[in-house]
Scaffold this motif. Structure first.
Motif, PDB file in Angstrom:
ATOM      1  N   ASP A 157      62.136  13.893  49.782  1.00 11.71           N
ATOM      2  CA  ASP A 157      60.952  13.165  50.241  1.00 11.71           C
ATOM      3  C   ASP A 157      61.266  11.703  50.529  1.00 11.71           C
ATOM      4  O   ASP A 157      62.348  11.202  50.209  1.00 11.71           O
ATOM      5  CB  ASP A 157      59.845  13.265  49.186  1.00 11.71           C
ATOM      6  N   HIS A 158      60.289  11.026  51.123  1.00 15.52           N
ATOM      7  CA  HIS A 158      60.386   9.614  51.509  1.00 15.52           C
ATOM      8  C   HIS A 158      61.522   9.392  52.503  1.00 15.52           C
ATOM      9  O   HIS A 158      62.187   8.345  52.469  1.00 15.52           O
ATOM     10  CB  HIS A 158      60.573   8.711  50.289  1.00 15.52           C
ATOM     11  N   LEU A 159      61.770  10.357  53.371  1.00 16.72           N
ATOM     12  CA  LEU A 159      62.800  10.180  54.392  1.00 16.72           C
ATOM     13  C   LEU A 159      62.301   9.260  55.503  1.00 16.72           C
ATOM     14  O   LEU A 159      61.113   8.982  55.626  1.00 16.72           O
ATOM     15  CB  LEU A 159      63.213  11.532  54.974  1.00 16.72           C
ATOM     16  N   ASN A 160      63.250   8.813  56.325  1.00 17.33           N
ATOM     17  CA  ASN A 160      62.899   7.994  57.492  1.00 17.33           C
ATOM     18  C   ASN A 160      63.924   8.238  58.595  1.00 17.33           C
ATOM     19  O   ASN A 160      64.738   9.168  58.507  1.00 17.33           O
ATOM     20  CB  ASN A 160      62.815   6.505  57.111  1.00 17.33           C
TER      21      ASN A 160
ATOM     22  N   LEU B 273      66.585   6.757  59.299  1.00 17.81           N
ATOM     23  CA  LEU B 273      67.972   6.582  58.883  1.00 17.81           C
ATOM     24  C   LEU B 273      68.503   7.747  58.058  1.00 17.81           C
ATOM     25  O   LEU B 273      69.717   7.917  57.949  1.00 17.81           O
ATOM     26  CB  LEU B 273      68.115   5.289  58.071  1.00 17.81           C
ATOM     27  N   THR B 274      67.605   8.542  57.481  1.00 18.22           N
ATOM     28  CA  THR B 274      68.061   9.567  56.543  1.00 18.22           C
ATOM     29  C   THR B 274      67.778  10.996  56.977  1.00 18.22           C
ATOM     30  O   THR B 274      68.422  11.923  56.478  1.00 18.22           O
ATOM     31  CB  THR B 274      67.415   9.340  55.160  1.00 18.22           C
ATOM     32  N   VAL B 275      66.836  11.197  57.887  1.00 14.91           N
ATOM     33  CA  VAL B 275      66.483  12.568  58.258  1.00 14.91           C
ATOM     34  C   VAL B 275      67.681  13.309  58.838  1.00 14.91           C
ATOM     35  O   VAL B 275      67.849  14.518  58.605  1.00 14.91           O
ATOM     36  CB  VAL B 275      65.291  12.577  59.244  1.00 14.91           C
ATOM     37  N   GLY B 276      68.540  12.627  59.549  1.00 17.91           N
ATOM     38  CA  GLY B 276      69.712  13.277  60.123  1.00 17.91           C
ATOM     39  C   GLY B 276      70.666  13.818  59.086  1.00 17.91           C
ATOM     40  O   GLY B 276      71.398  14.785  59.350  1.00 17.91           O
ATOM     41  N   HIS B 277      70.680  13.220  57.891  1.00 24.16           N
ATOM     42  CA  HIS B 277      71.536  13.713  56.805  1.00 24.16           C
ATOM     43  C   HIS B 277      71.033  15.051  56.257  1.00 24.16           C
ATOM     44  O   HIS B 277      71.812  15.833  55.710  1.00 24.16           O
ATOM     45  CB  HIS B 277      71.575  12.705  55.652  1.00 24.16           C
ATOM     46  N   VAL B 278      69.729  15.306  56.406  1.00 25.11           N
ATOM     47  CA  VAL B 278      69.101  16.445  55.742  1.00 25.11           C
ATOM     48  C   VAL B 278      68.887  17.625  56.679  1.00 25.11           C
ATOM     49  O   VAL B 278      68.906  18.778  56.249  1.00 25.11           O
ATOM     50  CB  VAL B 278      67.751  16.016  55.115  1.00 25.11           C
ATOM     51  N   VAL B 279      68.724  17.359  57.964  1.00 30.23           N
ATOM     52  CA  VAL B 279      68.218  18.378  58.884  1.00 30.23           C
ATOM     53  C   VAL B 279      69.097  19.623  58.947  1.00 30.23           C
ATOM     54  O   VAL B 279      68.588  20.739  59.127  1.00 30.23           O
ATOM     55  CB  VAL B 279      68.009  17.763  60.292  1.00 30.23           C
TER      56      VAL B 279
ATOM     57  N   TRP C 217      64.167  21.107  52.892  1.00 31.27           N
ATOM     58  CA  TRP C 217      62.968  20.648  53.577  1.00 31.27           C
ATOM     59  C   TRP C 217      62.973  19.125  53.637  1.00 31.27           C
ATOM     60  O   TRP C 217      63.628  18.457  52.823  1.00 31.27           O
ATOM     61  CB  TRP C 217      61.723  21.144  52.862  1.00 31.27           C
ATOM     62  N   MET C 218      62.234  18.585  54.593  1.00 28.37           N
ATOM     63  CA  MET C 218      62.218  17.141  54.831  1.00 28.37           C
ATOM     64  C   MET C 218      60.802  16.604  54.663  1.00 28.37           C
ATOM     65  O   MET C 218      59.877  17.054  55.338  1.00 28.37           O
ATOM     66  CB  MET C 218      62.726  16.844  56.250  1.00 28.37           C
ATOM     67  N   GLY C 219      60.633  15.656  53.732  1.00 28.38           N
ATOM     68  CA  GLY C 219      59.327  15.077  53.456  1.00 28.38           C
ATOM     69  C   GLY C 219      59.253  13.637  53.939  1.00 28.38           C
ATOM     70  O   GLY C 219      60.211  12.871  53.824  1.00 28.38           O
ATOM     71  N   PHE C 220      58.089  13.275  54.466  1.00 34.07           N
ATOM     72  CA  PHE C 220      57.872  11.933  55.004  1.00 34.07           C
ATOM     73  C   PHE C 220      56.560  11.390  54.477  1.00 34.07           C
ATOM     74  O   PHE C 220      55.514  12.042  54.598  1.00 34.07           O
ATOM     75  CB  PHE C 220      57.848  11.969  56.533  1.00 34.07           C
ATOM     76  N   SER C 221      56.600  10.199  53.904  1.00 36.69           N
ATOM     77  CA  SER C 221      55.415   9.564  53.340  1.00 36.69           C
ATOM     78  C   SER C 221      54.855   8.568  54.350  1.00 36.69           C
ATOM     79  O   SER C 221      55.524   7.599  54.711  1.00 36.69           O
ATOM     80  CB  SER C 221      55.758   8.858  52.028  1.00 36.69           C
ATOM     81  N   ILE C 222      53.634   8.825  54.794  1.00 38.83           N
ATOM     82  CA  ILE C 222      52.970   7.929  55.738  1.00 38.83           C
ATOM     83  C   ILE C 222      52.207   6.913  54.898  1.00 38.83           C
ATOM     84  O   ILE C 222      51.122   7.188  54.389  1.00 38.83           O
ATOM     85  CB  ILE C 222      52.034   8.712  56.675  1.00 38.83           C
TER      86      ILE C 222
ATOM     87  N   LYS D 177      56.905   2.446  54.094  1.00 38.89           N
ATOM     88  CA  LYS D 177      57.545   3.736  54.376  1.00 38.89           C
ATOM     89  C   LYS D 177      57.395   4.065  55.859  1.00 38.89           C
ATOM     90  O   LYS D 177      57.992   3.395  56.691  1.00 38.89           O
ATOM     91  CB  LYS D 177      56.981   4.821  53.454  1.00 38.89           C
ATOM     92  N   MET D 178      56.614   5.088  56.196  1.00 37.72           N
ATOM     93  CA  MET D 178      56.492   5.542  57.571  1.00 37.72           C
ATOM     94  C   MET D 178      55.097   5.269  58.132  1.00 37.72           C
ATOM     95  O   MET D 178      54.136   5.152  57.385  1.00 37.72           O
ATOM     96  CB  MET D 178      56.769   7.052  57.647  1.00 37.72           C
ATOM     97  N   THR D 179      55.007   5.195  59.469  1.00 35.85           N
ATOM     98  CA  THR D 179      53.726   5.088  60.155  1.00 35.85           C
ATOM     99  C   THR D 179      53.494   6.366  60.950  1.00 35.85           C
ATOM    100  O   THR D 179      54.441   7.103  61.244  1.00 35.85           O
ATOM    101  CB  THR D 179      53.709   3.899  61.118  1.00 35.85           C
ATOM    102  N   PRO D 180      52.254   6.661  61.336  1.00 41.99           N
ATOM    103  CA  PRO D 180      52.015   7.849  62.158  1.00 41.99           C
ATOM    104  C   PRO D 180      52.832   7.869  63.437  1.00 41.99           C
ATOM    105  O   PRO D 180      53.379   8.917  63.817  1.00 41.99           O
ATOM    106  CB  PRO D 180      50.511   7.774  62.431  1.00 41.99           C
ATOM    107  N   SER D 181      52.943   6.749  64.108  1.00 41.14           N
ATOM    108  CA  SER D 181      53.689   6.733  65.379  1.00 41.14           C
ATOM    109  C   SER D 181      55.168   6.995  65.169  1.00 41.14           C
ATOM    110  O   SER D 181      55.805   7.716  65.951  1.00 41.14           O
ATOM    111  CB  SER D 181      53.478   5.395  66.087  1.00 41.14           C
ATOM    112  N   ARG D 182      55.745   6.441  64.116  1.00 38.24           N
ATOM    113  CA  ARG D 182      57.161   6.710  63.829  1.00 38.24           C
ATOM    114  C   ARG D 182      57.360   8.168  63.448  1.00 38.24           C
ATOM    115  O   ARG D 182      58.368   8.783  63.809  1.00 38.24           O
ATOM    116  CB  ARG D 182      57.646   5.781  62.710  1.00 38.24           C
TER     117      ARG D 182
END
Length: 296
Positions: free
Chosen positions: A166-169, A171-177, A182-187, A192-197
């Motif tokens: 969790d809390h990916l962005n 810079l890190t999603v490519g390491h996990v995919v 599974w890949m978690g993103f905190s908006i 952390k993340m924005t809806p547009s990102r």
């Protein structure tokens, strides 16, 4: 739009949040055990907290038409405190409870040996109890911490499909995919993340194994940003099926691996007897108490 928030800390939120979440389409959520800001001083304080996640908070959520589940674990920040680490011995008792759909939040805060020990021990408990694991990636040195997290996951022998980082962005999603995790993103505002990102990540990597959460807690956060992300997806050209996959189907599939998930397939609360528009809390008490303060 039906929404399952797979990571939100409702213990720190108000009943007004529950009402607003219901109106936005939230019908289910998972509340991970986490650091409370004020340091805990003994395992006994964890026991009371875990009991609240399994008892009072599901009761409170149900008053407003939302199914509540939780994850149980020693969070990485407090894994560094020797006053707290004996809670590892208490976890099996709580991990056997029906409302627990994963072990978590576990992982790294500052990537210390103590954190790694607790992380590995709890992954072993996840394997033993056949539960998914919710892994917190650190906010500092996120790339390095994510890489080390993946190494610890691999060493544990847990099925990667039972793990969400969790809390990916970006810079890190490519390491996990490519790992099968599974890949978690905190908006989450500001940090952390924005809806547009998030939309840009979904456009690049697709919707498979993607979980979107608000991670709302006692900080500057917004439990309605899952809804905002769904709306941003639609505005960017995703269809309603894509939104439903990310905001409902994916978290349902991930946590259903516990064998304990209890959500209506339609996202409707009516089957549980909760009013379609819960203007007032439903009847009933929990341990002799209600959410109506000063009332019976």
């Amino acid at each position: 739009m039906r929404i399952f928030d797979p990571h939100i800390h409702m213990t720190s939120r108000t009943t007004d949040d529950y009402r607003a979440m219901y109106d936005a389409g939230v019908r289910a959520l998972v509340e991970p055990a986490f650091w409370l800001g004020q340091p805990r001083t003994s395992p006994a304080s964890f026991s009371d907290y875990f009991d609240g996640l399994l008892g009072w908070e599901p009761y409170r959520a149900a008053q407003y038409g939302i199914r509540h589940h939780c994850t149980i674990g020693l969070n990485p920040k407090e894994a560094n405190d020797p006053r707290c680490t004996p809670v590892l011995d208490l976890l099996p008792r709580f991990l056997a409870k029906d409302g627990v759909v994963a072990v978590g939040e576990i992982g790294f805060d500052t990537v210390t040996p103590a954190e790694e020990h607790a992380f590995a021990a709890q992954l072993a408990l996840a394997v033993e109890h056949r539960l998914p694991a919710l892994v917190h990636t650190p906010h500092r040195d996120k790339a390095g911490g994510t890489a080390r997290s993946l190494a610890v996951v691999a060493e544990s022998g847990i099925d990667p499909g039972f793990v969400v980082l969790d809390h990916l962005n970006e810079l890190t999603v490519g390491h996990v995919v490519e790992t099968g995790c599974w890949m978690g993103f905190s908006i989450y505002p500001d940090t952390k993340m924005t809806p547009s990102r998030m939309v840009e990540i979904l456009q690049r990597y697709g919707t498979e194994r993607m979980l979107v959460n608000s991670a709302a807690d006692w900080g500057h956060s917004d439990p309605l940003l899952t809804r905002a992300t769904g709306e941003a997806m639609l505005a960017a050209g995703f269809d309603e099926a894509d939104v439903d996959r990310v905001l409902w189907q994916n978290p349902t599939v991930f946590y259903a691996q516990s064998g304990r998930l209890d959500v209506d397939a339609t996202g409707s609360a009516e089957s549980a007897g909760t009013p379609a528009n819960p203007t007032f809390p439903a009847a009933g008490l929990y341990a002799g108490n209600s959410v109506a303060r000063g009332g019976s």
